[in-house]
Design an enzyme around this catalytic site. Sequence first.
Site, PDB file in Angstrom:
ATOM      1  N   SER B  14      25.591  45.445 -11.454  1.00 49.76           N
ATOM      2  CA  SER B  14      27.400  46.227 -11.302  1.00 49.76           C
ATOM      3  C   SER B  14      27.252  45.818 -13.297  1.00 49.76           C
ATOM      4  CB  SER B  14      27.809  45.349 -10.716  1.00 49.76           C
ATOM      5  OG  SER B  14      29.383  45.163 -11.511  1.00 49.76           O
ATOM      6  N   HIS B  41      27.300  49.507  -8.957  1.00 52.40           N
ATOM      7  CA  HIS B  41      28.855  49.068  -8.881  1.00 52.40           C
ATOM      8  C   HIS B  41      29.396  50.135  -9.943  1.00 52.40           C
ATOM      9  CE1 HIS B  41      28.639  44.908  -6.645  1.00 52.40           C
ATOM     10  NE2 HIS B  41      27.658  45.996  -6.554  1.00 52.40           N
ATOM     11  N   ASP B 134      27.752  40.269  -5.682  1.00 50.15           N
ATOM     12  CA  ASP B 134      27.175  40.578  -4.079  1.00 50.15           C
ATOM     13  C   ASP B 134      25.988  41.244  -5.214  1.00 50.15           C
ATOM     14  OD1 ASP B 134      26.670  42.821  -2.480  1.00 50.15           O
ATOM     15  OD2 ASP B 134      27.740  44.728  -3.810  1.00 50.15           O
TER      16      ASP B 134
END
Lengths: 275, 192
Positions: B14, B41, B134
Site C-alpha cells: 500500500s 492499493h 490488509d
Amino acid sequence: MELGPLLESIYLQYHYDFRHYSKASMERRAAQAMFRMNCKSLIELQEKVLLNAEAFFDLLQFFTVSVSEMFRDPSYYLALREKMFPILKTYPSLKIWVAGCSTGEEVYSLAILLQEEGLLDRTILYATDINPRSLAEAERGVFALGDVQKFTQNYQKSGGKHSLSDYYIASIDSVKFDRSLVKNITFSDHSLATDSVFSETQFVSCRNVLIYFDRDLQNRVFGLFHESLCRKGFLGLGTKETVEFSKYANDFNVFLPEEHIFQKIEKRGGVKRED
Amino acid sequence: MKTDQINAVVIGASAGGIEALQQILPRLPKGYHLPIVIVLHIPSGQRSYLSELFLTKTDMLVKEADEKEVIKSGTIYFAPPGYHLLIERDFTFSLSTEESVHYSRPSIDVLFESAAEAFGTHLLGILLTGASPDGAAGLKRIQDRGGVALIQNPDTALARVMPEAARSLLLPLSEQVLSLEEIVLLLLRLKR
C-alpha cells in the site's frame, strides 16, 4: 472447500443455480455465510438452508453480491448520454433491461438519465434480479445517506444536468428517491442462469454480473441478451467485461470500446461456435 | 525455507508500494520463470496507470489482470482498480466487486487467500510497505497452506503498519523478514 454438494442440493430444492458461478469468490462468500450464520461446517450450513427457506434466503444475501453505487463509472453514463441516447431517441418507444439490478442503484441512475434526456415517459425499464430481498430494496428506492456524497460526485461527473438532490427526499439517515422515477420500472424476479427472454429490448445494461459466471454460463447469458436485443440494439457491460471472447463475439460490434458498450449487428449472422 | 518448488509469486503493498516495487520489479529478467501477481492499493474509480508505469521499467511483460485470463510465467499482473482479484484452482483469474476489505478493493487478503487455496505449497507471498493491516491474514493463510510467506522488514518500509501486522500474525521462521534487496536476491535465486 468443496461447494458442489451444497450448490447441487440448493438447485434441486430451490431451483437457484449457482453451479456455474466462479468458485474462488463463492468459496469466500460461503465461508462468510458459515461464520455469520453460526455454522461450523458446510454440511451444517447445507442442512440449515435445506430445512428452512428463511435460512436459504439469508444465504442468498451472501451468494448474490449487492455492493453497487449510483452512476458507478461516471464515464459510462456520460457515454450513454452523449453517444447512445441520441440514437435511442429515434425509437418511438423504448424497452431497457437492467439485468442483475441488485438493490437498484444502476436502474435509478438510468431512470434519472432518461428523465433528463426526455425519454423516461416513453421507456419501460425492466429491472431483474434473482434475490427477492434485493428487488424489494430496489423497489423502495431508499439508500443510505452515507453513500449519497459519492453518488452525487458520480452524478456530476456523468454529465448530470441538475442536482441529484432534486430527485430524492432526505431523512436522518437515508434518502428516498422520487416515485416518478419508478413509475416506468418493472421489478421482477428473473434468473440469468435458468430463465428465458421475456421481451424485445433496445438496450441491455448488465454490469459486473458476468464476472461471477463461468464461460458456459456467460455464453448462455450472452445468448439471452442477443435474443432480447432488437437489431442494432445496445449491450452495456462492466469495465472488465466483454462479449469479444464469447460464442457471440461475431454477433456484436464494439460500439464504444472504452466504455464496453456493444451493438448487435444488423444482419442476423450465424452464431460463432468454437467448440 | 522451502523455495525449490515455487510456481507463483503474489505481492501486496500500500503506502510506499510503488517505490518498493520499483526496487524489485526492474531487477527481474525478461521471461522470468514465474508469474507475479500484485495488489497495490490505489484509489478506485479511475484508470490505473500501474501497468503502463512498470511496462517501461521492467523487462517482464506487465498487464492488468483480466477475468478468466490464464496465469502465465514471465508476466507481472496488477489487480484492476475497483475490483478484487482472485485466483481460481485452474490458475485463471476472477474479478469481484464484493465489499471492500480493510477499506480496500482490491484487497491483498482476498488475493492471497484465494492464491493460497489454488497454489498451496507452491506459492510465495510477499507483503511490503503499507499503512493498512490488509494482507496480514492472507499471508497467514499462505503460510497455513504450506506456502512461503515473506515480509519486508518494517524498519526499511515507508509505512510499517502492514508488515508489522503480518509479523505479529505469522508463525516466525528464519529468513522471513527481509530487506527489499534480500527479497530481490531471493526471487533471482528461485529455481526453475
